[in-house]
Structures are given as structure tokens and as C-alpha cells.
Scaffold this active site. Structure first.
Site: not given
Length: 447
Positions: A80, A374, A400
């Protein structure tokens, strides 16, 4: 004007030589100067660099690389053009293989130092495409008077300012190259200063743009947005207030969905719903969860934090019955609709606050052979003490946040479970986000 330290003394502008010892959890190189830790933006482990100070604190300092004297063999050229400015990615200068290794180490360090445990087996990481993977994103929008320019994109590195970018390499391709056209569109609206953000949501066949509008849009602006959607083949939504206010304005009818071919499923969702950000890694993650749970055709499975059925419905293809529980009623409705569309009749869904005592819930009085969790980043500590009552032989935890996984893993081990295996999955390539899966078994079920 020279930069100043926290004590208001001007920071030295003289470059300092440093050997980079490790990588911090937020992707900066770590060195020690006179015994004090320095977090250096743009540096990698093993490198020798010249850096200058940005901020000085009591216990640590912050800095940025000025010159790489001895580069790491894992250093690569960022794809990028905006990598040095945009805060959307922080690891594009590190090879994908080294990124995975660093994330795996973060997971293992968290389990050891926070949870006081180690997995018996470290499974191979799950990976997918490194570019164009991001099917959900929130783009900031701001008209900067001093620049007389409208900006669209992510925040600058460690700043609240929007980065001036023309393309995003990790966004879903139809959107990643669309930033200049979006900038031109909003700059041409009468209400150009009333659109603070754009939500991107992409399914397998369609892409939606949700424009957050702080004021009611006039007919001229509405037509421009609708025409843009038709030209770009995208669904256009407005969001005048909270997520529940998201309203389709073009085309007349539309839907988003993603397929799970291995399980012959198609799941429908709205632009405001939570879905996993990386479609390829999500499919691999579901397969691994089912492999680890080993749910049989005669078994009952409990899926906590089930969302719209991302795991629940594939599990229903393998188990006798699956119970999905989720805090958001709208996602429970979506899960029920997805079960019906896919002809699944052995899955039930319940809305419940999973941070509270669950013992009064009808489904919570039953026994389950296997359990899947989760949770969000905050983890699931509140229900760790309640899980042993279900008497499940196996628990799979999808996380996460390695810190809250480690904390919750410790609670599980204190309640009769052993950490059998763990691995990372690269849901967010080029970022420091660490997603992982851990398998726990009850003591008496160990062989």
C-alpha cells in the site's frame, strides 16, 4: 517547532542507534536505551536502526524509524502506498509468514503469562488471502476546511485524524479502489458536511454501502446516491440514527448473503449485522471448529454467542440438536430465518444476556455433549463458572482477544478442563489483531 516531551522539554532530534529486540503487541519494534523501553514505529526484530523520539513517558518512550541500518530478513516492501500514514494496517512491512509466527507467539505468551497454562499441541495456523479480504469496514468521512478537501478512509497511525488515501489494498476490491469516486460523490452533495462515515458490508454476490447521515437528505442528494449505486452496482443505505435505522434506498429490494459450500448453506444478513470479516478464513475456521468438537449424530451441542448462525447451522449438519444463544434479539431472528431457508429443523435459538446467571433459562437446565463459545473481545468470564454444569466432554473457544481467552482458559482449567490444543487464524492479515481457537476437554474424558 521542535517536538516536546511529557515534561515539556524539547525532544532531541538527533537520531539514536538501536538494536530491535522484539515486536510489541501493537506492531512496533522494541528496544532498550539506557535500560528504558522504546517502542519504535516501523522497526522489526533483529534490525539495527536509527530512530528519533516522538514522545517520552516515565516508564517508556515512543519513537519512529529514520533509517534501517541492518534490515530483518522478514522485511518486505509494503504493497500500500499509504502504509506509512494510514492506521488501518501496521504489519505490511513484515512477511506474511513472520506475521503469523508473531501472532502465534502472542497467543502462547498470553496463555502462559495470563492464564498460567500451555496447550499440549499447537495446531497449524489458518490463513487465507492477504489482500482484498476485508468485507466489512467503517470508513471515516470528513471535510477538512484548511485543506479545502474531503477525506475518506481510516485514521492515521496513532491519531484521530483521517488519513488522506486514494486506495485501500485490504478492502473488498470493488470498494478498495472506489475511494476517489466516493470522495467526489459526497463532495458533490448538498449535505456533504453531514456524512461522517460509510459502513461497507459485502456478501458473496453483492456489496452494500451504508451512509451515516446526521441530517435528512434532500431529493437531489438522494438521487445522486441512488445513481451512484446503480453505476457501481452497489446497494445504498442511509443510517440517520442507530443501527436499527439502516434503510435501503437503492435498489428497491436487496439482500446480502454468503455461502458455506462444504455444508450446503447460504446465510443471509443485513449490512448492520455482525459477520466475520474474512470469508475464506471464516470457512476454514468453521471446518476446524467442527473437526475439534467431533460432534456425533447422536449428540447435543450448545453454541454460545451464536450470532446469525455462522457456526450453529453447520454444526446442525453433524449433530442431533444444536442450541444457539445470543444476546441480540435481531441476530436470533436472523439465525431462525437462516435455519428455515436452509431446511434445518434440529437447531433452536434463544436470546439471553450471557453476562448474567443462566440457571433460570429453560435451555440451561439441559445437558450438552459439546459446547462452542465465540464471545466478543471482552471474553466470557461471567459464564465460565456455569459451564461445568452442562457436563460437556469438549469445549471449543473461538477468540478475538488472546488476553481474555487466557483469562477464561484459566477459569476453565480450574473447573475441571484441560487445554488440549490451540492455534491462531489470520482473520486480519497485516494487522496486529490475533484471532484464535482453543480446545478443552474434561479430565475424565482424557485418554
Amino acid at each position: 517547532m521542535p517536538r516536546r516531551s511529557r515534561s515539556n522539554k524539547p525532544l532531541s532530534q538527533e537520531p539514536v542507534l538501536a538494536h530491535i529486540e522484539s515486536l510489541s503487541h501493537d506492531g512496533r519494534g522494541v528496544a532498550h536505551i539506557n535500560g528504558k523501553a522504546v517502542f519504535i514505529e516501523g522497526a522489526l526484530p533483529g534490525e539495527q536502526v536509527l530512530f528519533t523520539y516522538i514522545k517520552q513517558h516515565k516508564r517508556y518512550d515512543e519513537a519512529k524509524v529514520e533509517k534501517i541500518i541492518k534490515p530483518s530478513p522478514d522485511r518486505v516492501e509494503p504493497r500500500c502506498a499509504h502504509f506509512n500514514i494510514c492506521g488501518g494496517c501496521s504489519l505490511q512491512h513484515l512477511s506474511p509468514t513472520a506475521q503469523i509466527a508473531a501472532k502465534q507467539q502472542v497467543l502462547l505468551d498470553s496463555l502462559k503469562h495470563i492464564g498460567g497454562i500451555e496447550p499440549k499441541t499447537v495446531l497449524a495456523p489458518l490463513t487465507g488471502p492477504s489482500w482484498g479480504y476485508r468485507r466489512r469496514a467503517r470508513l471515516g468521512v470528513k471535510f477538512v476546511i484548511k485543506k479545502d478537501k474531503l477525506l475518506i478512509g481510516f485514521r492515521e497511525k496513532r491519531s484521530s485524524l483521517l488519513a488522506d488515501i486514494g486506495r485501500c489494498e485490504v478492502l473488498h476490491p470493488p470498494v478498495g479502489g472506489l475511494l476517489p469516486a466516493l470522495r467526489e460523490l459526497i463532495a458533490g452533495l448538498e449535505a456533504y458536511n453531514c456524512i461522517p462515515q460509510i459502513e461497507v458490508a459485502a456478501g458473496d454476490e453483492a456489496t452494500a454501502l451504508v451512509f451515516r447521515n446526521l441530517a435528512e437528505l434532500g431529493n437531489t442528494d438522494l438521487v445522486k446516491l441512488q445513481d451512484f449505486g446503480k453505476q457501481q452496482n452497489m446497494q445504498i443505505y442511509l443510517q440517520p440514527s442507530g443501527p436499527e435505522s439502516v434503510t435501503l434506498i437503492s435498489p428497491e429490494t436487496a439482500f446480502l448473503s454468503y455461502r458455506l459450500p462444504e455444508f450446503n448453506l447460504e446465510l443471509f444478513f443485513s449490512p448492520a449485522d455482525f459477520v466475520q470479516i474474512n470469508a475464506d478464513v471464516n470457512r476454514a475456521m468453521i471446518s476446524r471448529v467442527i473437526e475439534l468438537l467431533q460432534s456425533g449424530a447422536h449428540e447435543r451441542v450448545l453454541d454460545l454467542f451464536c450470532g446469525l448462525g455462522n457456526f450453529t447451522l453447520p454444526l446442525a449438519r453433524h449433530a442431533a440438536q444444536v442450541i444457539g444463544v445470543e444476546g441480540e434479539a435481531k441476530l436470533i431472528q436472523r439465525a431462525q430465518d437462516n435455519a428455515q431457508r436452509n431446511g434445518i429443523h434440529n437447531a433452536e435459538f434463544y436470546a439471553a444476556d450471557l453476562s448474567q446467571d443462566l440457571s433460570g433459562q429453560p435451555w440451561a437446565k439441559q445437558r450438552f455433549d459439546k459446547i462452542l463459545l465465540d464471545p466478543p473481545r471482552t471474553g466470557a468470564l461471567e459464564i465460565m463458572q456455569q459451564l461445568p454444569a452442562f457436563d460437556a466432554a469438549r469445549i471449543v473457544y473461538v477468540s478475538c482477544n488472546p488476553a481474555t481467552l487466557a483469562r477464561d482458559a484459566r477459569a476453565l482449567t480450574e473447573n475441571g478442563y484441560t487445554l488440549i490444543s490451540a492455534s491462531v487464524l489470520d482473520m486480519f492479515p497485516h494487522t496486529t489483531h490475533v484471532e484464535s481457537i482453543a480446545l478443552f476437554e474434561k479430565y475424565e474424558n482424557r485418554i
